[in-house]
Design a protein around this motif. Structure first.
Motif, mmCIF file in Angstrom:
data_model
loop_
_atom_site.group_PDB
_atom_site.id
_atom_site.type_symbol
_atom_site.label_atom_id
_atom_site.label_comp_id
_atom_site.label_asym_id
_atom_site.label_seq_id
_atom_site.Cartn_x
_atom_site.Cartn_y
_atom_site.Cartn_z
ATOM 1 N N LEU A 8 0.812 -1.217 0.000
ATOM 2 C CA LEU A 8 0.000 0.000 0.000
ATOM 3 C C LEU A 8 0.850 1.274 0.000
ATOM 4 O O LEU A 8 0.600 2.179 -0.798
ATOM 5 C CB LEU A 8 -0.987 -0.009 1.163
ATOM 6 N N PRO A 9 1.882 1.362 0.840
ATOM 7 C CA PRO A 9 2.709 2.575 0.782
ATOM 8 C C PRO A 9 3.335 2.793 -0.597
ATOM 9 O O PRO A 9 3.390 3.925 -1.088
ATOM 10 C CB PRO A 9 3.791 2.335 1.847
ATOM 11 N N MET A 10 3.771 1.735 -1.243
ATOM 12 C CA MET A 10 4.377 1.887 -2.570
ATOM 13 C C MET A 10 3.333 2.270 -3.623
ATOM 14 O O MET A 10 3.608 3.085 -4.505
ATOM 15 C CB MET A 10 5.105 0.598 -2.983
ATOM 16 N N ALA A 11 2.142 1.685 -3.534
ATOM 17 C CA ALA A 11 1.085 2.036 -4.488
ATOM 18 C C ALA A 11 0.692 3.507 -4.338
ATOM 19 O O ALA A 11 0.510 4.221 -5.334
ATOM 20 C CB ALA A 11 -0.128 1.126 -4.293
ATOM 21 N N LEU A 12 0.579 3.966 -3.094
ATOM 22 C CA LEU A 12 0.248 5.378 -2.858
ATOM 23 C C LEU A 12 1.368 6.291 -3.344
ATOM 24 O O LEU A 12 1.110 7.340 -3.941
ATOM 25 C CB LEU A 12 -0.041 5.615 -1.378
ATOM 26 N N LEU A 13 2.618 5.889 -3.094
ATOM 27 C CA LEU A 13 3.764 6.680 -3.530
ATOM 28 C C LEU A 13 3.820 6.756 -5.055
ATOM 29 O O LEU A 13 4.059 7.828 -5.624
ATOM 30 C CB LEU A 13 5.052 6.094 -2.968
ATOM 31 N N LYS A 14 3.582 5.635 -5.712
ATOM 32 C CA LYS A 14 3.596 5.603 -7.175
ATOM 33 C C LYS A 14 2.516 6.526 -7.751
ATOM 34 O O LYS A 14 2.784 7.301 -8.679
ATOM 35 C CB LYS A 14 3.382 4.166 -7.659
ATOM 36 N N ALA A 15 1.327 6.484 -7.176
ATOM 37 C CA ALA A 15 0.247 7.360 -7.630
ATOM 38 C C ALA A 15 0.589 8.823 -7.352
ATOM 39 O O ALA A 15 0.373 9.698 -8.205
ATOM 40 C CB ALA A 15 -1.066 6.977 -6.953
ATOM 41 N N ARG A 16 1.148 9.099 -6.175
ATOM 42 C CA ARG A 16 1.533 10.475 -5.842
ATOM 43 C C ARG A 16 2.562 11.001 -6.828
ATOM 44 O O ARG A 16 2.464 12.134 -7.295
ATOM 45 C CB ARG A 16 2.105 10.524 -4.421
ATOM 46 N N GLU A 17 3.545 10.187 -7.146
ATOM 47 C CA GLU A 17 4.584 10.618 -8.080
ATOM 48 C C GLU A 17 4.013 10.875 -9.474
ATOM 49 O O GLU A 17 4.411 11.824 -10.149
ATOM 50 C CB GLU A 17 5.714 9.596 -8.131
ATOM 51 N N ALA A 18 3.069 10.044 -9.900
ATOM 52 C CA ALA A 18 2.439 10.249 -11.207
ATOM 53 C C ALA A 18 1.667 11.568 -11.229
ATOM 54 O O ALA A 18 1.716 12.311 -12.216
ATOM 55 C CB ALA A 18 1.510 9.083 -11.540
ATOM 56 N N VAL A 19 0.995 11.874 -10.143
ATOM 57 C CA VAL A 19 0.244 13.131 -10.052
ATOM 58 C C VAL A 19 1.206 14.317 -9.977
ATOM 59 O O VAL A 19 1.064 15.304 -10.706
ATOM 60 C CB VAL A 19 -0.715 13.115 -8.836
ATOM 61 N N MET A 20 2.188 14.227 -9.088
ATOM 62 C CA MET A 20 3.101 15.357 -8.892
ATOM 63 C C MET A 20 3.946 15.646 -10.121
ATOM 64 O O MET A 20 4.374 16.785 -10.324
ATOM 65 C CB MET A 20 3.979 15.136 -7.667
ATOM 66 N N PRO A 25 6.789 20.764 -12.617
ATOM 67 C CA PRO A 25 7.350 21.779 -13.527
ATOM 68 C C PRO A 25 6.729 23.163 -13.311
ATOM 69 O O PRO A 25 7.429 24.174 -13.355
ATOM 70 C CB PRO A 25 7.023 21.236 -14.918
ATOM 71 N N LEU A 26 5.445 23.197 -13.046
ATOM 72 C CA LEU A 26 4.758 24.465 -12.783
ATOM 73 C C LEU A 26 5.315 25.127 -11.532
ATOM 74 O O LEU A 26 5.606 26.329 -11.531
ATOM 75 C CB LEU A 26 3.255 24.206 -12.633
ATOM 76 N N LEU A 27 5.500 24.374 -10.489
ATOM 77 C CA LEU A 27 6.048 24.929 -9.253
ATOM 78 C C LEU A 27 7.480 25.394 -9.442
ATOM 79 O O LEU A 27 7.857 26.471 -8.964
ATOM 80 C CB LEU A 27 5.962 23.900 -8.121
ATOM 81 N N HIS A 28 8.265 24.600 -10.166
ATOM 82 C CA HIS A 28 9.666 24.979 -10.410
ATOM 83 C C HIS A 28 9.760 26.266 -11.225
ATOM 84 O O HIS A 28 10.680 27.062 -11.012
ATOM 85 C CB HIS A 28 10.420 23.841 -11.090
ATOM 86 N N GLU A 29 8.821 26.484 -12.139
ATOM 87 C CA GLU A 29 8.804 27.740 -12.909
ATOM 88 C C GLU A 29 8.701 28.955 -12.005
ATOM 89 O O GLU A 29 9.132 30.049 -12.366
ATOM 90 C CB GLU A 29 7.612 27.764 -13.869
ATOM 91 N N HIS A 30 8.108 28.765 -10.844
ATOM 92 C CA HIS A 30 7.904 29.868 -9.900
ATOM 93 C C HIS A 30 8.807 29.738 -8.673
ATOM 94 O O HIS A 30 8.558 30.383 -7.652
ATOM 95 C CB HIS A 30 6.427 29.940 -9.516
ATOM 96 N N ASP A 31 9.846 28.902 -8.813
ATOM 97 C CA ASP A 31 10.843 28.720 -7.761
ATOM 98 C C ASP A 31 10.211 28.317 -6.432
ATOM 99 O O ASP A 31 10.542 28.849 -5.377
ATOM 100 C CB ASP A 31 11.678 29.993 -7.597
#
Length: 149
Positions: A8-20, A25-31
């Motif tokens: 479960l922790p890995m499945a949640l992490l994998k989904a989080r990474e796919a979303v993030m 890139p949007l956040l990095h554009e604004h530092d």
């Protein structure tokens, strides 16, 4: 032991990474880091927060939050004030510049949400939100918030 792909922790992490991957890139554009963005977003939900409450609602440890607050304060995106009842407790709020940053990023963020919704389906996404809230509640990890993101 269960299969790694059913951890479960890995499945949640994998989904989080796919979303993030859609938002980073949007956040990095604004530092901004993900954690800085979470703090700014949390600060838009109330006039001010004490540090402990802000750490809880943004799911950030107090030591990390202290560093994030220093950075955001230097950038003029947040401000700290003294609480009337307890002079040791700082009240943290978002500044007009912080609100401007949110307003600048929000339309782009909403486009990412629209892409995710289109790819996954609005009904399935609503179900996922509900299931994740239920999981957090039954495991004692809910922040008590039900605000839509």
């Amino acid at each position: 032991m269960r299969a790694f792909r059913r951890s479960l922790p890995m499945a949640l992490l994998k989904a989080r990474e796919a979303v993030m991957a859609r938002f980073r890139p949007l956040l990095h554009e604004h530092d901004l880091t993900e954690q800085q963005w979470r703090v700014l977003r949390a600060l838009t939900t109330a006039d001010e927060f004490r540090a402990g409450e802000l750490a809880r609602v943004s799911s950030i440890s107090m030591p990390s939050l202290s560093r994030i607050l220093r950075t955001l304060e230097k950038r003029g995106l947040i401000q700290r004030g003294i609480e009337d009842k307890d002079l040791r407790a700082a009240q943290i709020s978002i500044t007009p510049s912080g609100r401007d940053m949110i307003a600048l990023i929000a339309p782009h963020s909403e486009r990412r949400y629209a892409e995710i919704t289109a790819a996954f389906g609005a009904d399935r996404l609503a179900t996922l939100y509900g299931l994740l809230d239920e999981l957090a509640d039954c495991l004692g990890g809910s922040d008590g918030g039900d605000e839509e993101e």
